[in-house]
Design a protein around this motif. Structure first.
Motif: not given
Length: 829
Positions: A752-778
């Protein structure tokens, strides 16, 4: 076998062929005697002209009424048979039939004297054998004569006997019986045999199907299979007649209830060993009679073997003429040495048979039984001197002879070694039986969808569906090349499913093998938590070894297994059918229950016995190549799962006194004896003990839990609920992952919590892209780990959604006298 002999079948059949049965089974057979053939009845007293007038009109001529030539041939054949019988002595057709000697010649050879009588009078050489046989069968169906069972069954029952009986004797009854046969999933051979058995009884006993008795069926079984009900596979017609209500509600529902030996009496148990000294034999019988109320039948038989076979009969062989329980010390010492050693025959690689002497596993147990015998006699002699006093004698076995510390340590070492070998292999076994079940079901479904003789591919192999007889309910297949044996795909799928079900149930519950076949629909109950009102599914285990009932919490994995089992055994009307099971320990039949472990066997639905489950588990790892420390193929016994369950539960934090209640042990030392100790566990446990010092006493775990502790244990199931699913960590253990639930393998996500997991996944993808742009490799590395874990949880949710479905369990069914069931509806996901 003559009719006179078969009249006494109810009393003689169980004991024939060297098979000894108990008084309870003898009484059961005597309760259902066969019908005795009357010497005369109305149809057999008719005159020749009256018989001809009856048999040459409808319905006896319905099959030839439009064929004048066939009608003439029928009239000529009847006149010849009746004319030949008329020359025999007797005032009825039955008396003349018996006097002629034709009854002893069988249905194939009786024509010889008739032909010798016919041809000189007929004046022609036309073969009339076939016509004579048909006319004799018509006389039987018209109840003019009643042949013996030997006549009907020698060499086999006539093929058209069923059709004639259904047409001439009991059309309504045979129509109802044929409808039940058609509704049965059994093959055509079994259905034909059932109808033929019923027609045979009518031919011999007369009357209609509604007049058949239980004794008639037992008598037929004795004639067909040499007085062995168990071997007679065609006796399914008994169940069909019982379903029709022919026998009444008090009769056993299965003929297999007559196939067991029952509980042997103490005298029968002792007489197995041929004791020569009658007074000692009598005192052993009397002793067993005194102990009988306190023991189950298996224990009583074991005690009889120890006293009668291993003890006194052994002494008689070594010391002929011995007649006193007062043994010389040398005689007693020699016997104690012999009873601890057994000799068995071993076939070597070269085929030579040799004898090997080895230590008897139950030697000390047998010695303890003899010691108890002497001590009981001495105690009873003070209470009843006249009866037991003459047999009181010094006990030849001292208390120190029963020292078992070394044996117990050796057994504990062996059992721990078995557990250590099998615990790492358990996941492989689970995957293996699951794969076998899925593959077997896929092959069966593919073969079902394939035409006879066509080739199909399933589970990575190519097979050709074999041709079977019309109406067969089983599906067979073979290799397309024609090499190898045919494979029973229906049987393979059935065995694979129940092997998987047994493995899953045993490993999730740790119950005993004798408790597994007794699980029924009534065992599924619910418990309401006092604090929240939440329903907790429980599995009720009926009292067995310790006569103690207990409840087990149904885990989600076990719930899926139980749902699959109920779906498989559910009947078309939605209920779970009641079947009878055999208690091998007490040698008695249990009343019908909606058992979970039941399967279709030919015409009837049967309970799966523990011995069959044990054999399937023993072959579960065949083909995997896994071996034990000795290099032999690794085998699992049902009790291995019980030891694995207790070891795993205690190692993962379950308090020992809770594990004791779950396992159903009287003594907590037994529970701890099942637990295999690992070296690293000893080290970690000792370090934890030093750290805690006196903060926690070991004795606190070795007692009955208080109500508060039990409520705390039940509350653990409430605290497992998380936002994304359920936490599976062990009871009373802290979270070692610092609540990083997405990365934790113990998190069981909620679909029943699949939609929440999808939101977390999409958020992690966006944060990963932001970290790559800003050079936050850690941060990228940590985000990637969380992202991968989230994707795994999503895959897990999809698997649960695809494989789990809601199954309506229904309420436990209660059958009425007509076999109908009343079923409610409950849902277990």
């Amino acid at each position: 076998m003559t009719a006179t002999v078969l009249t006494a079948t109810a009393a003689a059949a169980p004991a024939a062929g060297g098979v000894e049965v108990g008084p309870d089974m003898q009484q059961l057979w005597r309760s259902y005697p066969p019908r005795v053939c009357a010497p005369r009845w109305r149809s057999t007293e008719l005159s020749t002209e009256a018989v001809l007038a009856r048999l040459l009109t409808a319905p006896f001529t319905a099959d030839i009424e439009n064929n004048r030539e066939a009608l003439q041939r029928r009239r000529r054949g009847l006149r010849r048979v009746l004319g030949w019988l008329g020359d025999q002595p007797g005032d009825t057709w039955q008396a003349r039939w018996l006097a002629s000697g034709a009854d002893a010649m069988g249905n194939a050879g009786w024509c010889s004297p008739v032909l010798a009588w016919v041809r000189p009078r007929a004046g022609d050489g036309v073969t009339v054998t076939s016509n004579l046989r048909v006319c004799a069968q018509i006389l039987v169906c018209a109840d003019v004569i009643r042949p013996s069972l030997d006549w009907v069954l020698t060499p086999r029952a006539p093929q058209n006997l069923v059709a004639l009986m259904a047409q001439l004797r009991d059309p309504t009854g045979f129509a109802e019986l044929a409808a039940l046969c058609d509704a049965s999933p059994a093959g055509r051979t079994m259905k034909t045999a059932a109808l033929r058995r019923a027609a045979t009884i009518l031919a011999v006993k007369g009357g209609t199907l509604r007049e058949i008795t239980v004794g008639d069926c037992l008598e037929l079984s004795a004639a067909v299979d040499g007085r062995s009900v168990r071997r007679n596979a065609a006796m399914g017609f008994y169940q069909l007649l019982h379903t029709m209500g022919v026998f009444g509600p008090d009769a056993p529902s299965r003929m297999r209830a007559f196939a067991t030996t029952g509980q042997l009496s103490p005298a029968q148990l002792i007489d197995r060993y041929g004791i020569e000294c009658r007074p000692v034999r009598d005192v052993l019988v009397a002793y067993l009679q005194e102990r009988q109320p306190m023991l189950d039948h298996t224990s009583l038989a074991s005690l009889a073997a120890a006293l009668g076979g291993l003890f006194w009969r052994d002494l008689e062989r070594r010391h002929p003429g011995i007649d006193s329980l007062h043994l010389h010390p040398d005689v007693a010492a020699a016997w104690k040495q012999r009873v601890m050693i057994k000799t068995r025959r071993v076939v070597g690689p070269d085929g030579q048979v040799s004898q090997v002497r080895e230590r008897r596993t139950g030697g000390l147990h047998n010695i303890a039984g003899v010691r108890a015998f002497y001590l009981d006699i001495a105690q009873w002699a003070m209470e009843e001197p006249s009866r037991w006093g003459p047999w009181a004698a010094p006990c030849p076995i001292r208390a120190e002879d029963l020292a078992r510390q070394k044996e117990l340590r050796s057994r504990k070492s062996r059992m721990d070694q078995r557990t250590r070998e099998r615990l790492p292999v358990l996941p492989l076994l689970v995957r293996h039986v699951h794969t076998l079940r899925v593959d077997a079901a896929a092959r069966l479904q593919a073969a079902h969808d394939t035409a006879l003789g066509a080739t199909f591919t399933a589970a990575g192999g190519e097979l050709r569906r074999s041709m079977t007889g019309a109406g067969s309910s089983r599906i067979w297949a073979a290799h397309p090349s024609g090499d190898g044996k045919r494979r029973d795909l229906t049987g393979e799928a059935d065995r694979a499913f129940w092997t998987w079900a047994a493995v899953e149930t045993l490993r999730h519950t740790g119950i005993r093998i004798e408790e597994l076949p007794e699980l029924s629909h009534h065992s599924l109950i619910h418990y309401t938590l006092p604090g929240t009102g939440e329903l907790v599914p429980l599995l009720q285990i009926a009292p067995s070894k310790t006569d103690t009932e207990r409840l087990l919490v149904v885990s989600p994995e076990l719930a899926d297994v139980l749902a699959a089992i109920i779906t498989r055994i559910r009947q078309p009307d939605g209920g779970v059918g009641c079947v009878t099971s055999y208690d091998s320990h007490e040698r008695t039949w249990n009343p019908p229950m909606p058992l979970l472990f039941q399967r279709r066997f030919s015409i009837e639905q049967r309970a799966i016995p523990g011995g069959t489950i044990r054999d399937w588990l023993n072959r579960a790892l065949d083909g995997t190549g896994i071996t034990d420390a000795a290099g032999q193929p690794l085998r699992f016994t049902p009790h291995d799962f019980r030891r694995l369950f207790i070891t795993d539960a205690v190692l993962h934090g379950m308090p020992p006194h809770i594990a004791q209640l779950v396992a159903g042990h009287r003594d907590i030392n037994t529970t701890m004896g099942y637990k295999a100790v690992y070296p690293e566990e000893v080290i970690n446990g000792h370090r934890a003990f030093i750290a805690r010092r006196r903060g926690m006493r070991p004795s606190e775990e070795y007692r009955t839990p208080t109500d508060e502790e039990w409520e705390e244990f039940l509350g653990h199931f409430e605290r497992r609920k998380l936002a994304l699913g359920t936490c599976g960590r062990s009871y009373a253990t802290p979270c070692i992952h610092e609540h990083s639930c997405l990365r934790c393998p113990l998190l069981r996500p909620d679909p029943a919590e699949r939609n929440r997991l999808v939101e977390i996944r999409d958020n992690l993808i966006a944060r990963t892209a932001e970290a790559r742009r800003e050079g936050w490799l850690g941060e990228v590395e940590g985000l990637q780990i969380s992202l991968e874990a989230t994707r795994q949880k999503l895959d897990h949710v999809d698997q649960i959604t695809n494989h789990r479905r809601s199954v309506a369990l229904g309420m436990p069914t209660f059958g009425d006298s007509a076999g109908r069931t009343l079923t409610g509806q409950t849902t277990l996901s």
